[in-house]
Design a protein around this motif. Sequence first.
Motif, PDB file in Angstrom:
ATOM      1  N   LEU A  58       1.013  -1.101  -0.108  1.00 43.59           N
ATOM      2  CA  LEU A  58      -0.272  -0.650   0.521  1.00 43.59           C
ATOM      3  C   LEU A  58       0.576   1.147  -0.005  1.00 43.59           C
ATOM      4  O   LEU A  58       0.546   2.530  -0.328  1.00 43.59           O
ATOM      5  CB  LEU A  58      -0.936   0.067   1.503  1.00 43.59           C
ATOM      6  N   ALA A  59       2.249   1.655   0.754  1.00 44.37           N
ATOM      7  CA  ALA A  59       2.963   2.200   0.399  1.00 44.37           C
ATOM      8  C   ALA A  59       3.666   2.817  -0.707  1.00 44.37           C
ATOM      9  O   ALA A  59       4.152   4.067  -0.569  1.00 44.37           O
ATOM     10  CB  ALA A  59       4.171   1.695   1.218  1.00 44.37           C
ATOM     11  N   LEU A  71     -11.646  -5.135   3.926  1.00 39.98           N
ATOM     12  CA  LEU A  71     -10.784  -6.281   3.506  1.00 39.98           C
ATOM     13  C   LEU A  71     -10.116  -6.770   5.212  1.00 39.98           C
ATOM     14  O   LEU A  71      -9.927  -5.686   6.065  1.00 39.98           O
ATOM     15  CB  LEU A  71      -8.485  -5.732   2.644  1.00 39.98           C
ATOM     16  N   TYR A  72     -10.234  -7.873   5.739  1.00 41.73           N
ATOM     17  CA  TYR A  72      -9.361  -7.718   6.709  1.00 41.73           C
ATOM     18  C   TYR A  72      -8.077  -9.250   5.868  1.00 41.73           C
ATOM     19  O   TYR A  72      -7.984  -9.947   5.187  1.00 41.73           O
ATOM     20  CB  TYR A  72     -10.616  -8.413   7.767  1.00 41.73           C
ATOM     21  N   GLY A  73      -7.614  -9.666   7.442  1.00 42.14           N
ATOM     22  CA  GLY A  73      -6.523 -10.952   7.651  1.00 42.14           C
ATOM     23  C   GLY A  73      -5.471 -10.023   7.872  1.00 42.14           C
ATOM     24  O   GLY A  73      -5.038  -8.499   7.583  1.00 42.14           O
ATOM     25  N   ALA A  74      -4.624 -11.058   8.470  1.00 36.90           N
ATOM     26  CA  ALA A  74      -3.073 -11.025   9.173  1.00 36.90           C
ATOM     27  C   ALA A  74      -2.000  -9.798   7.933  1.00 36.90           C
ATOM     28  O   ALA A  74      -1.352  -8.297   8.345  1.00 36.90           O
ATOM     29  CB  ALA A  74      -2.563 -11.481   9.325  1.00 36.90           C
ATOM     30  N   PRO A  75      -1.944 -10.543   6.872  1.00 39.80           N
ATOM     31  CA  PRO A  75      -1.415  -9.355   5.419  1.00 39.80           C
ATOM     32  C   PRO A  75      -1.587  -8.447   5.285  1.00 39.80           C
ATOM     33  O   PRO A  75      -1.514  -7.377   5.379  1.00 39.80           O
ATOM     34  CB  PRO A  75      -1.366 -10.655   4.701  1.00 39.80           C
ATOM     35  N   TRP A  76      -3.202  -8.360   5.170  1.00 43.83           N
ATOM     36  CA  TRP A  76      -3.581  -7.091   5.117  1.00 43.83           C
ATOM     37  C   TRP A  76      -3.625  -6.542   6.726  1.00 43.83           C
ATOM     38  O   TRP A  76      -3.429  -4.646   5.919  1.00 43.83           O
ATOM     39  CB  TRP A  76      -5.225  -6.814   4.503  1.00 43.83           C
ATOM     40  N   ARG A  77      -4.021  -6.430   7.383  1.00 41.40           N
ATOM     41  CA  ARG A  77      -3.165  -5.529   8.116  1.00 41.40           C
ATOM     42  C   ARG A  77      -2.118  -4.961   8.658  1.00 41.40           C
ATOM     43  O   ARG A  77      -1.928  -4.019   9.003  1.00 41.40           O
ATOM     44  CB  ARG A  77      -4.076  -6.630   9.045  1.00 41.40           C
ATOM     45  N   ALA A  78      -1.245  -5.791   7.891  1.00 43.20           N
ATOM     46  CA  ALA A  78       0.083  -5.172   8.362  1.00 43.20           C
ATOM     47  C   ALA A  78       0.651  -4.265   6.876  1.00 43.20           C
ATOM     48  O   ALA A  78       1.184  -3.139   7.371  1.00 43.20           O
ATOM     49  CB  ALA A  78       0.778  -6.972   8.214  1.00 43.20           C
ATOM     50  N   GLN A  79      -0.351  -4.470   5.738  1.00 38.57           N
ATOM     51  CA  GLN A  79      -0.063  -3.519   5.111  1.00 38.57           C
ATOM     52  C   GLN A  79      -0.462  -2.319   5.682  1.00 38.57           C
ATOM     53  O   GLN A  79      -0.022  -0.940   5.493  1.00 38.57           O
ATOM     54  CB  GLN A  79      -0.571  -3.804   3.635  1.00 38.57           C
ATOM     55  N   LEU A  80      -1.602  -1.753   6.163  1.00 40.77           N
ATOM     56  CA  LEU A  80      -2.344  -0.549   6.873  1.00 40.77           C
ATOM     57  C   LEU A  80      -1.391  -0.404   7.915  1.00 40.77           C
ATOM     58  O   LEU A  80      -1.310   0.949   7.817  1.00 40.77           O
ATOM     59  CB  LEU A  80      -3.368  -0.952   7.481  1.00 40.77           C
ATOM     60  N   GLU A  81      -1.153  -1.304   8.738  1.00 37.48           N
ATOM     61  CA  GLU A  81      -0.340  -0.678   9.880  1.00 37.48           C
ATOM     62  C   GLU A  81       1.181  -0.171   9.494  1.00 37.48           C
ATOM     63  O   GLU A  81       1.663   1.483   9.601  1.00 37.48           O
ATOM     64  CB  GLU A  81       0.350  -1.486  10.613  1.00 37.48           C
ATOM     65  N   ALA A  82       2.019  -0.435   7.997  1.00 41.19           N
ATOM     66  CA  ALA A  82       3.185  -0.250   7.800  1.00 41.19           C
ATOM     67  C   ALA A  82       2.431   1.352   6.681  1.00 41.19           C
ATOM     68  O   ALA A  82       3.537   2.248   6.995  1.00 41.19           O
ATOM     69  CB  ALA A  82       3.375  -1.151   6.193  1.00 41.19           C
ATOM     70  N   PHE A  83       1.776   1.510   6.363  1.00 39.05           N
ATOM     71  CA  PHE A  83       1.393   2.475   5.428  1.00 39.05           C
ATOM     72  C   PHE A  83       0.915   4.119   6.664  1.00 39.05           C
ATOM     73  O   PHE A  83       1.185   4.738   6.197  1.00 39.05           O
ATOM     74  CB  PHE A  83      -0.327   2.521   4.571  1.00 39.05           C
ATOM     75  N   HIS A  87       2.379   7.259   6.590  1.00 35.46           N
ATOM     76  CA  HIS A  87       2.041   8.105   6.808  1.00 35.46           C
ATOM     77  C   HIS A  87       0.950   8.460   7.928  1.00 35.46           C
ATOM     78  O   HIS A  87       0.131   8.302   7.874  1.00 35.46           O
ATOM     79  CB  HIS A  87       1.147   8.507   5.299  1.00 35.46           C
ATOM     80  N   PRO A  88       1.408   9.070   9.064  1.00 34.82           N
ATOM     81  CA  PRO A  88       0.363   9.168  10.205  1.00 34.82           C
ATOM     82  C   PRO A  88      -0.800  10.028   9.872  1.00 34.82           C
ATOM     83  O   PRO A  88      -1.673  10.235  10.922  1.00 34.82           O
ATOM     84  CB  PRO A  88       1.566   9.348  11.177  1.00 34.82           C
ATOM     85  N   SER A 331       3.991   8.378  -3.938  1.00 33.84           N
ATOM     86  CA  SER A 331       4.442   8.202  -2.552  1.00 33.84           C
ATOM     87  C   SER A 331       3.415   8.021  -1.130  1.00 33.84           C
ATOM     88  O   SER A 331       4.217   8.690  -0.316  1.00 33.84           O
ATOM     89  CB  SER A 331       4.734   9.780  -2.983  1.00 33.84           C
ATOM     90  N   GLY A 332       2.540   7.564  -1.206  1.00 31.59           N
ATOM     91  CA  GLY A 332       1.660   7.234  -0.267  1.00 31.59           C
ATOM     92  C   GLY A 332       0.700   7.843  -0.249  1.00 31.59           C
ATOM     93  O   GLY A 332      -1.050   7.461   0.236  1.00 31.59           O
ATOM     94  N   SER A 333       1.037   9.157   0.156  1.00 30.12           N
ATOM     95  CA  SER A 333       0.275  10.477   0.923  1.00 30.12           C
ATOM     96  C   SER A 333       0.371  11.841  -0.568  1.00 30.12           C
ATOM     97  O   SER A 333       1.252  11.973  -0.544  1.00 30.12           O
ATOM     98  CB  SER A 333       0.059  10.636   2.486  1.00 30.12           C
ATOM     99  N   GLY A 334      -0.647  12.842   0.415  1.00 36.08           N
ATOM    100  CA  GLY A 334      -0.651  13.722  -0.565  1.00 36.08           C
ATOM    101  C   GLY A 334      -1.942  14.526  -0.947  1.00 36.08           C
ATOM    102  O   GLY A 334      -2.696  14.089  -1.233  1.00 36.08           O
ATOM    103  N   LEU A 335      -2.032  16.077  -0.435  1.00 35.49           N
ATOM    104  CA  LEU A 335      -3.154  16.938  -0.416  1.00 35.49           C
ATOM    105  C   LEU A 335      -2.690  17.823  -0.878  1.00 35.49           C
ATOM    106  O   LEU A 335      -1.718  18.528  -1.311  1.00 35.49           O
ATOM    107  CB  LEU A 335      -3.729  17.201   1.023  1.00 35.49           C
ATOM    108  N   ALA A 336      -3.290  18.171  -2.032  1.00 32.19           N
ATOM    109  CA  ALA A 336      -2.758  19.804  -3.322  1.00 32.19           C
ATOM    110  C   ALA A 336      -3.476  21.013  -2.095  1.00 32.19           C
ATOM    111  O   ALA A 336      -4.223  20.982  -1.719  1.00 32.19           O
ATOM    112  CB  ALA A 336      -4.288  19.476  -4.339  1.00 32.19           C
TER     113      ALA A 336
END
Length: 360
Positions: A58-59, A71-83, A87-88, A331-336
Amino acid sequence: MAEHYSSSPAAHQTHAYTYTIGYAMLPNKHDTFVQPSFVDLAARHGVRLAAVDASRPLAEQGPFDLVVHKLYGAPWRAQLEAFSALHPGVPVVDPPAAIERILDRFTMLDAVAGLAVSREGAVATPKQIIVSDAAALAGDADAAVAGLRFPLIAKPVEVDGSAASHDLCLVYRREGLRGLHTPVVLQEFVNHGGVLFKVYVVGDHATCVTRSSLPDVAEERLRDPAADAAAPFANISLLPPAGVAAEMPPQEFVIRVAGELRRALGLHLINFDLIRTRDADGNAKYFILDINYCPGYSKMPGFEPVILEFFLEKLRAGPVREQPACPGAGSGSGLAAGARQAGIEPSFIASGAEPKQVQA
């Protein structure tokens, strides 16, 4: 109350997105809210919807200003946590840990008992147990049901979006317990006039609609040895009694229950099933039967401005970041920076792998 969103031709004459929302869900669940009517309205107000490829980190995708997922499951949760670690400031709707609390039908209703409206006696949940041993259902049925009264609704424990997770049946007497797959949740069926109230919750907004439900079960049906001991929901008429117009619950009551339940669960996007029964004096009592995360909002009347307003509130509360010149660079995140009102024709990022989903 949702603000008015213009649909005039002038609203189309803009040239840049202000925000990009990444949505992660299976293609067959895009009716959650990713409908042409919503995509068009969002684009006219500066919001681009981009499908997340869950098979890629995701990042490395985006940039996203908000991520909404089903979505759910350990791999997806890990992706969200890394993201989120990278990008807090980017909201994730909703937290995986909070979602997981309602993926178990035996524990999903635990929060209801702690609500103030529940302590006042206005809302409750039906009695229920979980049975993990199939042999117990085939043996001493009275011991297996632990004092529950028939009829019972038999539900799979896990809510994972699969066909099996929707395999519910109504058990009229003890013989109907034999052959049920375990683990299974057994919940007392409460007669409620064949009408169910489905409450859609979007942040602080709540919309209540009526749905057909299981008809009331007469005592004679429970004692009829010639009738089926159990029946899948698909084999039971879901039509409400003819000629009966459902009286809606008071809107103030619906808003209160929805708000208390949403905050107790720590979720923003849910719906819940509510039924009403009355005592001998005609006093109403409500029961919450089931809770779903990020349901099919396309079934909620006027969902588009409500969902859009919620997303915009979340986005405007976050920090404003300058968006890179190539939005797809990853780049993962960004606002105009600057503009708050913008919109062009919608575009999408192709969806990839299909991890598990939560229930609709």
